[in-house]
Design a protein around this motif. Sequence first.
Motif, PDB file in Angstrom:
ATOM      1  N   GLN A   1      40.150  38.804  36.948  1.00 58.85           N
ATOM      2  CA  GLN A   1      39.759  40.062  37.569  1.00 58.85           C
ATOM      3  C   GLN A   1      40.678  40.361  38.749  1.00 58.85           C
ATOM      4  OE1 GLN A   1      37.504  42.386  36.810  1.00 58.85           O
ATOM      5  NE2 GLN A   1      38.075  43.589  38.600  1.00 58.85           N
ATOM      6  N   ALA A   2      41.332  41.511  38.718  1.00 55.30           N
ATOM      7  CA  ALA A   2      42.239  41.872  39.812  1.00 55.30           C
ATOM      8  C   ALA A   2      42.052  43.316  40.247  1.00 55.30           C
ATOM      9  CB  ALA A   2      43.686  41.646  39.395  1.00 55.30           C
ATOM     10  N   GLU A   3      41.202  44.046  39.562  1.00 55.53           N
ATOM     11  CA  GLU A   3      40.980  45.434  39.934  1.00 55.53           C
ATOM     12  C   GLU A   3      39.972  45.521  41.078  1.00 55.53           C
ATOM     13  OE1 GLU A   3      42.787  47.794  38.728  1.00 55.53           O
ATOM     14  OE2 GLU A   3      43.788  46.399  37.395  1.00 55.53           O
ATOM     15  N   VAL A   4      40.114  46.551  41.910  1.00 53.83           N
ATOM     16  CA  VAL A   4      39.170  46.768  42.995  1.00 53.83           C
ATOM     17  C   VAL A   4      37.824  47.134  42.406  1.00 53.83           C
ATOM     18  CG1 VAL A   4      38.676  48.135  45.039  1.00 53.83           C
ATOM     19  CG2 VAL A   4      41.042  47.567  44.458  1.00 53.83           C
TER      20      VAL A   4
ATOM     21  N   GLN B   1      53.917  34.416  42.397  1.00 56.16           N
ATOM     22  CA  GLN B   1      52.890  35.418  42.106  1.00 56.16           C
ATOM     23  C   GLN B   1      51.809  35.336  43.174  1.00 56.16           C
ATOM     24  OE1 GLN B   1      50.098  35.247  38.533  1.00 56.16           O
ATOM     25  NE2 GLN B   1      51.471  36.891  37.890  1.00 56.16           N
ATOM     26  N   LEU B   2      51.576  36.465  43.865  1.00 51.88           N
ATOM     27  CA  LEU B   2      50.626  36.508  44.987  1.00 51.88           C
ATOM     28  C   LEU B   2      49.655  37.667  44.836  1.00 51.88           C
ATOM     29  CD1 LEU B   2      53.101  35.839  47.953  1.00 51.88           C
ATOM     30  CD2 LEU B   2      51.451  34.230  46.997  1.00 51.88           C
ATOM     31  N   ILE B   3      49.121  37.879  43.665  1.00 53.87           N
ATOM     32  CA  ILE B   3      48.222  39.002  43.422  1.00 53.87           C
ATOM     33  C   ILE B   3      47.027  38.925  44.375  1.00 53.87           C
ATOM     34  CG2 ILE B   3      46.656  40.064  41.748  1.00 53.87           C
ATOM     35  CD1 ILE B   3      48.571  39.187  39.561  1.00 53.87           C
TER      36      ILE B   3
ATOM     37  N   ASP C   1      55.595  38.852  42.305  1.00 55.11           N
ATOM     38  CA  ASP C   1      54.470  39.688  41.898  1.00 55.11           C
ATOM     39  C   ASP C   1      53.582  39.946  43.109  1.00 55.11           C
ATOM     40  OD1 ASP C   1      52.333  40.951  40.686  1.00 55.11           O
ATOM     41  OD2 ASP C   1      52.288  39.593  38.962  1.00 55.11           O
ATOM     42  N   LEU C   2      53.581  41.189  43.593  1.00 51.40           N
ATOM     43  CA  LEU C   2      52.806  41.582  44.778  1.00 51.40           C
ATOM     44  C   LEU C   2      51.688  42.554  44.432  1.00 51.40           C
ATOM     45  CD1 LEU C   2      55.808  42.183  47.211  1.00 51.40           C
ATOM     46  CD2 LEU C   2      54.301  40.187  47.157  1.00 51.40           C
ATOM     47  N   ARG C   3      51.250  42.563  43.204  1.00 53.29           N
ATOM     48  CA  ARG C   3      50.191  43.494  42.815  1.00 53.29           C
ATOM     49  C   ARG C   3      48.918  43.263  43.633  1.00 53.29           C
ATOM     50  NH1 ARG C   3      50.190  42.710  36.413  1.00 53.29           N
ATOM     51  NH2 ARG C   3      50.767  40.606  37.094  1.00 53.29           N
ATOM     52  N   ARG C   4      48.308  44.333  44.058  1.00 50.24           N
ATOM     53  CA  ARG C   4      47.080  44.338  44.859  1.00 50.24           C
ATOM     54  C   ARG C   4      47.275  43.716  46.239  1.00 50.24           C
ATOM     55  NH1 ARG C   4      46.742  47.445  41.533  1.00 50.24           N
ATOM     56  NH2 ARG C   4      45.044  47.872  40.093  1.00 50.24           N
ATOM     57  N   CYS C   5      48.517  43.612  46.710  1.00 46.21           N
ATOM     58  CA  CYS C   5      48.794  43.179  48.093  1.00 46.21           C
ATOM     59  C   CYS C   5      48.892  44.446  48.936  1.00 46.21           C
ATOM     60  CB  CYS C   5      50.076  42.362  48.165  1.00 46.21           C
ATOM     61  SG  CYS C   5      50.000  40.779  47.309  1.00 46.21           S
ATOM     62  N   PHE C   6      47.750  44.990  49.341  1.00 45.95           N
ATOM     63  CA  PHE C   6      47.718  46.317  49.927  1.00 45.95           C
ATOM     64  C   PHE C   6      48.095  46.357  51.401  1.00 45.95           C
ATOM     65  CE2 PHE C   6      44.697  46.837  46.304  1.00 45.95           C
ATOM     66  CZ  PHE C   6      45.445  47.753  45.596  1.00 45.95           C
ATOM     67  N   ASN C   7      48.378  45.211  52.007  1.00 43.10           N
ATOM     68  CA  ASN C   7      48.885  45.206  53.379  1.00 43.10           C
ATOM     69  C   ASN C   7      50.398  45.339  53.433  1.00 43.10           C
ATOM     70  OD1 ASN C   7      46.303  44.813  54.450  1.00 43.10           O
ATOM     71  ND2 ASN C   7      46.471  42.585  54.285  1.00 43.10           N
TER      72      ASN C   7
END
Length: 320
Positions: free
Chosen positions: A268-271, A206-208, A231-237
């Motif tokens: 917290q994981a949301e922008v 998991q690498l959120i 898990d790549l959530r929020r990995c925007f690159n």
Amino acid sequence: MAASSSNSNPPISSETQTRNWLDLPHDVMSTIFLKLGPIEIFNSVQLVCSLWRKICKDPLMWRKIDLNHLSDIHDMNYYDLEGMCRHAIDRSCGQLVDINLEYFGTDELLKYITDSTCNLRHLRLACCYSISDEGLNGVAAKLPMLEEFDSSHCQLSKDSLEAIGRFCPHLKSFKFNSQVFRHLCVESDDEAFAIAETMPGLRHLQLIGNKLTNDGLLAIMDKCPHLESLDLRRCFNINLGGCLGKRCAEQIKHLRLPSDPTDDYPFQAEVEDDGYGSYDEDYPSGISDIDFLSEDDYDYYVFSGESENEFSDDVDFHSE
């Protein structure tokens, strides 16, 4: 004709009325106590009677130590969690295999744990801002049986990841999540390369909020062939179009995409909304200016208090 009195409910027997909890088998009582947690055991259960106290001192009761069910920060400040944890470790008599130090772990406490057991299999250090690279590197060699490691939201670098990977050959599950913030985009594959080179046996990763790019993800896919969930959530690159996205879908049974919701994530994981519009409004193409703050950009708060190494059985674990 009215129903006879013989059809009424029979009276409660005296045996039912006088059933004694002390007559329950010890293994049943142990199972019940384990569901309560260390705080209730130390402050309530073991004070009831000598029999319950004896059960509470059984090392098998302390194979798993979890002090993470305090949801309120004020409750966390009310108890001496580090002192309580040390006392629980002492009671385990080297049989500890699973421990959660979320929010209050320190370098000193981590060393105390690894000096007490070499059989630890599950270690959770999420949000332990007082654990350093030096502290983790110093104990990594004492974790040869570790299978599950959670270092989310910690101030750890690739050096610690490499140490864990080298000294923990049985590692199967690793969580290394970060907080997501809106800043100029920064890319880094250092951590992804460290994982790829030293953790080939991973099944779950998991690498959120990580800064890795397609290069780092490709290295992980190449060097960690046993991965079942990623898990790549929020990995925007990450750009999962084309061949890489197809390979992930074919190779990974449970894949979480960068844009997938984080409703089930406990941190917290949301922008953060900075007043300039939502992520979807600003970046309809899926390309963002989101960055992830380093440890130097944040002030962290530690919720653990100083305590003595040795405690009596009747120690008061309330913080002053």
